[in-house]
Design a protein around this motif. Sequence first.
Motif, short mmCIF file in Angstrom:
data_model
loop_
_atom_site.label_atom_id
_atom_site.label_comp_id
_atom_site.label_asym_id
_atom_site.label_seq_id
_atom_site.Cartn_x
_atom_site.Cartn_y
_atom_site.Cartn_z
N SER A 1 -24.97 -26.95 17.67
CA SER A 1 -23.55 -27.27 17.71
C SER A 1 -23.36 -28.78 17.65
CB SER A 1 -22.91 -26.72 18.99
OG SER A 1 -23.01 -25.31 19.03
N ASN B 1 -29.48 -23.01 14.94
CA ASN B 1 -28.15 -23.57 14.75
C ASN B 1 -27.88 -24.51 15.92
OD1 ASN B 1 -28.21 -21.05 13.21
ND2 ASN B 1 -26.03 -21.39 12.86
N GLN C 1 -22.41 -25.38 8.92
CA GLN C 1 -21.62 -24.16 9.05
C GLN C 1 -20.29 -24.52 9.71
OE1 GLN C 1 -23.10 -19.88 9.79
NE2 GLN C 1 -22.82 -20.71 11.82
N THR D 1 -28.94 -20.18 18.61
CA THR D 1 -27.85 -21.14 18.61
C THR D 1 -27.90 -21.93 19.91
OG1 THR D 1 -26.42 -19.80 17.20
CG2 THR D 1 -25.35 -21.42 18.59
N ASN E 1 -23.54 -26.40 13.48
CA ASN E 1 -22.31 -25.63 13.67
C ASN E 1 -21.17 -26.57 14.04
OD1 ASN E 1 -23.68 -23.28 13.22
ND2 ASN E 1 -23.44 -22.45 15.27
#
Length: 331
Positions: A120, A118, A186, A96, A159
């Motif tokens: 953000s 992932n 997500q 992430t 994310n």
Amino acid sequence: MLSDEFGREVSGVRVSLTDRCNFDCVYCHNEGLGDTRGPMDPQEDEMTADEVVRFLEVVAEFGVEKVKFTGGEPMLRQDLEEIISRTPDSMEVSMTTNGTFLPGRAEGLVEAGLERVNVSQDAMEPEAFAEVTKTGAYERVIEGVESALDAGLDPVKLNMVVFERTAGYVPQMVDHVAENPGLQLQLIEYMPELTGKPEWAIDIERVHNWLAEQADEIEHREMHDRKRYWIGGTSDEDGGMVEIVDPVENPTFCANCHRVRVTHDGYLKGCLNRNDDLKPMGDMTRDEIRDAFRETVAQRVPFYGEYMVRNGDGEWEMNDDYLDFGQVTSD
């Protein structure tokens, strides 16, 4: 594979490589530790590459199948590629990141063994993004997402923390992933119990209901009892996948948790929401890691429904069975 007394096998670990970050996101909880982010220079308390790899080699003995590297911002570690390349071959490796360092490094990360990422991204507009992250790095993040796709990472999952400041951008983000193959979304429920400001929270069920109306297909995922919504097509027809992570006051979510976390300074953490269960791994010899990992797994407790239970008024309160749990800090 080790299981706790609630029958939950630990199949994955989340390893924080640093608490440093070049963003200042208003919702950050730093893997449940609170806002402890330090200066940008490497810190002496961070686990070394050797220590991270030693930990992963030990937990691989217990059948752990997946590792996700987190932070802070894990790409502030200049030895990230080395750590990934030395991760046991039996483990799926993901990460992430805020994406700003992916340009120029994504291809090398894939060559080292990174399989999924992932990124953000809380809005599709620079101004809104800056308001949430306190940075002007929007274009750099978009470039990072493109670099990840070009490097062959599949899927690239965006994310988005859903709270008062971002909820209005959900439809735009859903359209974005539906129109761009290789991207998934997500949506992460805002967690006021970790970050404060409960007034920022929204009713995540409204988001579920809206997605259900838009979806061509709805899939149930066993992990954390999650729902996936396929927009603009189905799972077999290149639809855009949107998943909601909704842990707040959710016993079903906690009952399906299969992760143990590791703090940047080498403490095991059985639950995101708790810091009274931090367990040191001593000097991180293999035997010390084995013992600490066994104890951490054995003491894991579902946060909602066990550690926190509803009283006669329907409100959540701490279960008396865990009031005397010996608190350990990393000081």
